[in-house]
Design an enzyme around this catalytic site. Sequence first.
Site, PDB file in Angstrom:
ATOM      1  N   CYS A 101      36.988  51.652  48.373  1.00 51.59           N
ATOM      2  CA  CYS A 101      37.647  52.579  49.300  1.00 51.59           C
ATOM      3  C   CYS A 101      37.181  52.382  50.744  1.00 51.59           C
ATOM      4  O   CYS A 101      37.584  51.425  51.396  1.00 51.59           O
ATOM      5  CB  CYS A 101      37.460  54.021  48.823  1.00 51.59           C
ATOM      6  SG  CYS A 101      38.650  55.167  49.574  1.00 51.59           S
ATOM      7  N   HIS A 207      39.422  53.849  43.422  1.00 54.73           N
ATOM      8  CA  HIS A 207      38.088  54.250  42.965  1.00 54.73           C
ATOM      9  C   HIS A 207      37.918  53.928  41.477  1.00 54.73           C
ATOM     10  O   HIS A 207      38.137  54.785  40.618  1.00 54.73           O
ATOM     11  CB  HIS A 207      37.866  55.743  43.204  1.00 54.73           C
ATOM     12  CG  HIS A 207      37.467  56.085  44.599  1.00 54.73           C
ATOM     13  ND1 HIS A 207      36.149  56.140  45.004  1.00 54.73           N
ATOM     14  CD2 HIS A 207      38.217  56.379  45.686  1.00 54.73           C
ATOM     15  CE1 HIS A 207      36.099  56.459  46.291  1.00 54.73           C
ATOM     16  NE2 HIS A 207      37.338  56.601  46.732  1.00 54.73           N
ATOM     17  N   GLU A 209      35.278  53.671  39.728  1.00 51.36           N
ATOM     18  CA  GLU A 209      34.200  54.438  39.085  1.00 51.36           C
ATOM     19  C   GLU A 209      34.710  55.744  38.489  1.00 51.36           C
ATOM     20  O   GLU A 209      34.058  56.327  37.610  1.00 51.36           O
ATOM     21  CB  GLU A 209      33.069  54.703  40.084  1.00 51.36           C
ATOM     22  CG  GLU A 209      33.288  55.841  41.073  1.00 51.36           C
ATOM     23  CD  GLU A 209      34.233  55.520  42.215  1.00 51.36           C
ATOM     24  OE1 GLU A 209      34.461  56.400  43.081  1.00 51.36           O
ATOM     25  OE2 GLU A 209      34.744  54.381  42.271  1.00 51.36           O
TER      26      GLU A 209
END
Length: 237
Positions: A101, A207, A209
Amino acid sequence: MEFADLSISVSNRYTDALIAGGGLPQIFPSTTSRAIIAEAVHRCDGVLLTGGEDVDPKLYAKDLPDKLAKTVGPLEPERDIWERELIAEVFAQRKPLFGICRGHQMLNVALGGTLIVDIATQLPNALNHRQMDRKSEQVHDVKVVPDTLLAGLAGQESFGVNSTHHQAIGELAPQLRVVAQSADGVIEAVELKDAGQEPFLLTVQFHPERLIDRSPVFPQLFNGFIKACARWREKKL
């Protein structure tokens, strides 16, 4: 902030994903000292640049119209400085680099590229890229360029991603190449044109994660990064 002091904060989603991939994450101090940054990079096997607030437009745009300036969120000038120094040091020491990001955007700026300041304003026909209420859901697809690092890690030509950003890469830095885009042309991932310049370099606009349990694609991105870090360490031992 703690007692009104500047402080470091990072989501456990990043560290959990790194640990699951076999890594041992350490948080760098937020400092603009090149000597400290150099030593921190020296002591690690790779660097992950996380998400965060907007990059200061002064770093890539001279005159910003008021309409665009009003869309810029909270700025972190100290972070801008130390992340640029950090990126320079990663290249100097040739360590693996994974950006997410803001990290994806910061790499482009640090290497001489620009950003789209506000997608909704500058690209009115674009997809809705700022879906904060669905930050852990796959909300649109990205198409991956074949025969790239990302393609090898993902194992598929396209996959769904989350989308929580209002800025994006504009003019691409000369050293980089686009390896994934959304249907509206927004750049979703980049790598180096010269892959031999770094042992591993991949940055993504989404993202991963937050999507670890949604698809095997996302753990594979972290696994690939950790494996590159392990290879680098083995070569230096």
